[in-house]
Design an enzyme around this catalytic site. Structure first.
Site, PDB file in Angstrom:
ATOM      1  CB  SER A 144      -4.773  -0.880   1.329  1.00 22.86           C
ATOM      2  OG  SER A 144      -5.124  -2.053   2.075  1.00 22.86           O
ATOM      3  CE1 TYR A 157      -5.905   1.354   6.064  1.00 18.89           C
ATOM      4  CE2 TYR A 157      -6.513  -0.776   5.134  1.00 18.89           C
ATOM      5  CZ  TYR A 157      -5.578   0.217   5.341  1.00 18.89           C
ATOM      6  OH  TYR A 157      -4.314   0.081   4.830  1.00 18.89           O
TER       7      TYR A 157
END
Length: 259
Positions: A144, A157
């Site tokens: 990510s 996250y």
């Protein structure tokens, strides 16, 4: 189909929606024999029907070793060889703030984020390894933009994706000559990216008001990518010819967000 993915046997975890689905469909379009592991039966059925039954599916928990073993067996060729594994299971944290959580909520939410974003990939690699060795295969992990910058989510996250970023290099070293790489998408629309159940985050990341416009304004290209915009990066890394000399690398398909 005569391309370099033709007749390659590929397993995609979390392949029923979002970026992982786009990757699975791209592999299929290039002639690969694709199997997805997906926890949602309806999502799995959508993918299978959309491929005219060519993509296979197993419905189950990507953290369950028995389910994973069944998925690897189904995805492999008659000789038990798997040529590529894409790990696409993940969960968002909706920008949860650590200082706003109770200690109990923090422990539960952090554990959930780590299990789904990190451990799911480790278990998949563990179970698939013998078949990947037989297929002289490769692995692509879903990283990510949050593994490079403090954007695209909160610390739960982000820290999980930093761990996945590290896994790319460590697994590339451990599993060589199997190739291990990653794709780090930027903010993406249309992913059905759900939140942490431990914090009752039940809606999709797409439901965040103004998210798409905010993402586009923060990129050099001025766009908010869709899942299909990342599929080419996955396709390249799965290719045993074009990416033959590529391992331990991460393709950052973030539209210039880091700039």
């Amino acid at each position: 189909m005569s391309g370099t993915l033709a007749r390659q046997h590929i397993l995609v975890t979390g392949g029923g929606s979002g970026i992982a689905r786009a990757a699975a469909e791209r592999y299929h379009g290039e002639g690969a024999r694709v199997t997805i592991l997906e926890r949602s039966a309806s999502n799995a059925n959508d993918v299978v029907s959309g491929s005219g039954g060519a993509i296979q599916s197993i419905v189950g928990d990507a953290l369950d070793p028995e389910v994973l073993a069944s998925a690897v067996e189904l995805a492999s060729d008659p000789g038990g060889a798997l040529h590529h594994l894409t790990c696409g299971v993940g969960v968002f944290d909706f920008y949860a703030q650590v200082h706003e959580l109770s200690p109990a909520d923090l422990l539960e939410a952090a554990g959930e984020s780590w299990r789904l974003n990190v451990l799911s990939a480790l278990v998949a690699v563990n179970i698939a390894h013998p078949a990947l060795v037989r297929g002289r295969g490769s692995v692509t992990l879903t990283v990510s933009e949050s593994a490079f910058n403090a954007v695209g989510g909160g610390v739960l996250y982000g820290s999980a994706k930093w761990a996945v970023r590290g896994m790319v290099e460590h697994l590339a070293a451990e599993l060589a000559p199997l190739r291990v790489n990653g794709v780090a998408p930027g903010g993406t629309s249309g992913t059905r990216f759900g939140g942490l159940s431990s914090l009752q985050q039940t809606s999709s990341a797409d439901a965040v008001v103004g998210r798409d416009l905010r993402i586009a304004r923060a990129t050099l290209l001025g766009i908010t990518a869709g899942p299909i915009d990342h599929a080419g990066a996955y396709r390249f890394l799965a290719d045993p010819v074009d990416a033959r000399a590529v391992t331990g690398m991460i393709i950052r398909s973030d539209a210039g967000r880091r700039m």
